[in-house]
Design a protein around this motif. Structure first.
Motif, PDB file in Angstrom:
ATOM      1  N   LEU A 146      -9.554  10.075  56.376  1.00 23.16           N
ATOM      2  CA  LEU A 146      -8.684   9.186  57.217  1.00 23.16           C
ATOM      3  C   LEU A 146      -7.808   8.343  56.569  1.00 23.16           C
ATOM      4  O   LEU A 146      -6.453   7.977  57.197  1.00 23.16           O
ATOM      5  CB  LEU A 146      -9.606   8.642  58.080  1.00 23.16           C
ATOM      6  CG  LEU A 146     -11.009   9.156  58.742  1.00 23.16           C
ATOM      7  CD1 LEU A 146     -11.699   8.252  59.836  1.00 23.16           C
ATOM      8  CD2 LEU A 146     -10.122   9.550  60.185  1.00 23.16           C
ATOM      9  N   CYS A 150      -4.602   8.951  58.493  1.00 21.77           N
ATOM     10  CA  CYS A 150      -4.234   7.666  59.309  1.00 21.77           C
ATOM     11  C   CYS A 150      -2.935   6.762  58.519  1.00 21.77           C
ATOM     12  O   CYS A 150      -1.590   6.175  58.479  1.00 21.77           O
ATOM     13  CB  CYS A 150      -4.786   6.583  59.035  1.00 21.77           C
ATOM     14  SG  CYS A 150      -5.809   7.139  60.317  1.00 21.77           S
ATOM     15  N   VAL A 211      -5.173   0.941  55.179  1.00 23.27           N
ATOM     16  CA  VAL A 211      -5.786   2.675  54.575  1.00 23.27           C
ATOM     17  C   VAL A 211      -5.964   2.616  53.130  1.00 23.27           C
ATOM     18  O   VAL A 211      -5.884   3.720  52.667  1.00 23.27           O
ATOM     19  CB  VAL A 211      -4.664   3.484  54.885  1.00 23.27           C
ATOM     20  CG1 VAL A 211      -4.342   3.245  57.012  1.00 23.27           C
ATOM     21  CG2 VAL A 211      -3.221   2.897  54.833  1.00 23.27           C
ATOM     22  N   PRO A 231      -9.040   2.668  59.012  1.00 19.72           N
ATOM     23  CA  PRO A 231      -7.753   3.231  59.024  1.00 19.72           C
ATOM     24  C   PRO A 231      -6.959   3.945  59.801  1.00 19.72           C
ATOM     25  O   PRO A 231      -6.149   4.042  61.097  1.00 19.72           O
ATOM     26  CB  PRO A 231      -8.587   4.707  58.401  1.00 19.72           C
ATOM     27  CG  PRO A 231      -9.293   3.761  57.054  1.00 19.72           C
ATOM     28  CD  PRO A 231      -9.809   2.627  57.777  1.00 19.72           C
ATOM     29  N   ILE A 232      -8.479   3.828  61.206  1.00 19.12           N
ATOM     30  CA  ILE A 232      -7.638   4.502  62.622  1.00 19.12           C
ATOM     31  C   ILE A 232      -7.605   3.152  63.101  1.00 19.12           C
ATOM     32  O   ILE A 232      -6.676   3.056  63.488  1.00 19.12           O
ATOM     33  CB  ILE A 232      -9.227   4.657  63.556  1.00 19.12           C
ATOM     34  CG1 ILE A 232      -9.475   6.007  62.942  1.00 19.12           C
ATOM     35  CG2 ILE A 232      -8.644   5.482  65.223  1.00 19.12           C
ATOM     36  CD1 ILE A 232     -11.499   6.565  63.148  1.00 19.12           C
ATOM     37  N   SER A 234      -5.287   0.890  62.085  1.00 16.48           N
ATOM     38  CA  SER A 234      -4.011   1.410  61.698  1.00 16.48           C
ATOM     39  C   SER A 234      -3.218   1.637  62.467  1.00 16.48           C
ATOM     40  O   SER A 234      -1.880   1.798  61.889  1.00 16.48           O
ATOM     41  CB  SER A 234      -3.705   1.634  60.100  1.00 16.48           C
ATOM     42  OG  SER A 234      -3.897   3.026  59.842  1.00 16.48           O
ATOM     43  N   LEU A 235      -3.424   2.675  63.010  1.00 19.89           N
ATOM     44  CA  LEU A 235      -2.641   3.815  64.130  1.00 19.89           C
ATOM     45  C   LEU A 235      -2.020   2.749  65.055  1.00 19.89           C
ATOM     46  O   LEU A 235      -0.808   3.242  65.709  1.00 19.89           O
ATOM     47  CB  LEU A 235      -3.487   4.345  64.454  1.00 19.89           C
ATOM     48  CG  LEU A 235      -3.868   5.732  63.086  1.00 19.89           C
ATOM     49  CD1 LEU A 235      -4.587   7.401  64.258  1.00 19.89           C
ATOM     50  CD2 LEU A 235      -2.574   6.132  62.506  1.00 19.89           C
TER      51      LEU A 235
END
Length: 257
Positions: A146, A150, A211, A231-232, A234-235
């Motif tokens: 990820l 990401c 990330v 990290p998810i 951060s999207l």
């Protein structure tokens, strides 16, 4: 998807037309990033650790950033080079074609030589993963994946910001290179090593730390497991990036040339 793969094939075949030039370019990119990390290797040859991080841990850290930036630059080159598209009035032609603008710009340019850096990152990971730097579990392996995926999305978003600003300035804003190109240099260390103010900027303004630094704390057993989900999160940064792009498109005025 079929059309995107067609464009991808065209760019790769174009890059391989002059194979000697292609492989020399790959070698040049490898030498640049290898030189960056060699400074870490030489430093740790004298000191056992930097900020409590060992060489295998720093190798893991840098390989994540290197893979993410390289993937973004390879497949998102159209937005990274958007200033040339505007300067040459190519965007006028793009607007009259029966395909989405975003898709056309994305496929306008790709940089296959960046895959040499992805290969370097993979080699660094192959060395760092079994080195004992991380007590691996399936969830930690997923977190690492990820971080890379990401992270590449996040750097693509930064290229999208640069492209959106070009509608108003006609040129890239050089200050943004601190976040676009800079991480290949200062990303060799976890961002927290640069101090709390820098870490806060890279967490809440441009979420590069989501990330890299914070998930690494989980991988190294220095933080809770939910850091692996960052990290998810951060999207979410891609939303304002895309909105800025849409704003720029609405305000675009043709050059008339």
């Amino acid at each position: 998807m079929k059309l995107y793969l067609k464009f991808l094939s065209i760019h790769f075949r174009s890059a391989m037309t002059y194979r000697a030039s292609f492989f020399l370019s790959c070698l040049g990119h490898l030498l640049i990033t290898t030189n960056v990390f060699l400074s870490v290797v030489f430093l740790l040859d004298r000191f056992d650790a930097i900020g409590g991080y060992t060489l295998p841990q720093l190798s893991l850290c840098y390989s994540v950033i290197l893979a993410a930036t390289s993937l973004a630059e390879c497949f998102g080159r159209g937005f990274d080079a958007f200033t040339r598209i505007l300067a040459q009035a190519q965007f006028d032609r793009i607007m009259v074609r029966p395909r989405p603008l975003f898709f056309q710009v994305l496929c306008q340019d790709m940089k296959p030589t960046m895959l040499a850096r992805v290969l370097q990152a993979a080699v660094m990971l192959v060395w760092a993963v079994p080195s004992g730097a991380v007590a691996w579990t399936p969830w930690k392996a997923l977190t690492l994946a990820l971080m890379i995926l990401c992270g590449s999305g996040l750097f693509f978003g930064l290229a999208l910001v640069n492209a959106g600003i070009c509608f108003f300035t006609l040129e890239h804003v050089e200050a943004l290179n601190i976040f676009v190109d800079g991480p290949r240099e200062y990303g060799k260390y976890p961002f927290g090593i640069y101090g709390r103010p820098v870490l806060m900027v890279l967490t809440f303004l441009v979420p590069l730390a989501l990330v890299q630094h914070w998930p690494l704390q989980y991988l190294f057993d220095r933080g809770p497991a939910w850091y692996g989900l960052l990290p998810i999160a951060s999207l979410l940064f891609l939303i304002p990036c895309f909105l800025l792009w849409r704003l720029g498109v609405r305000h675009y005025c043709s050059t008339g040339s």
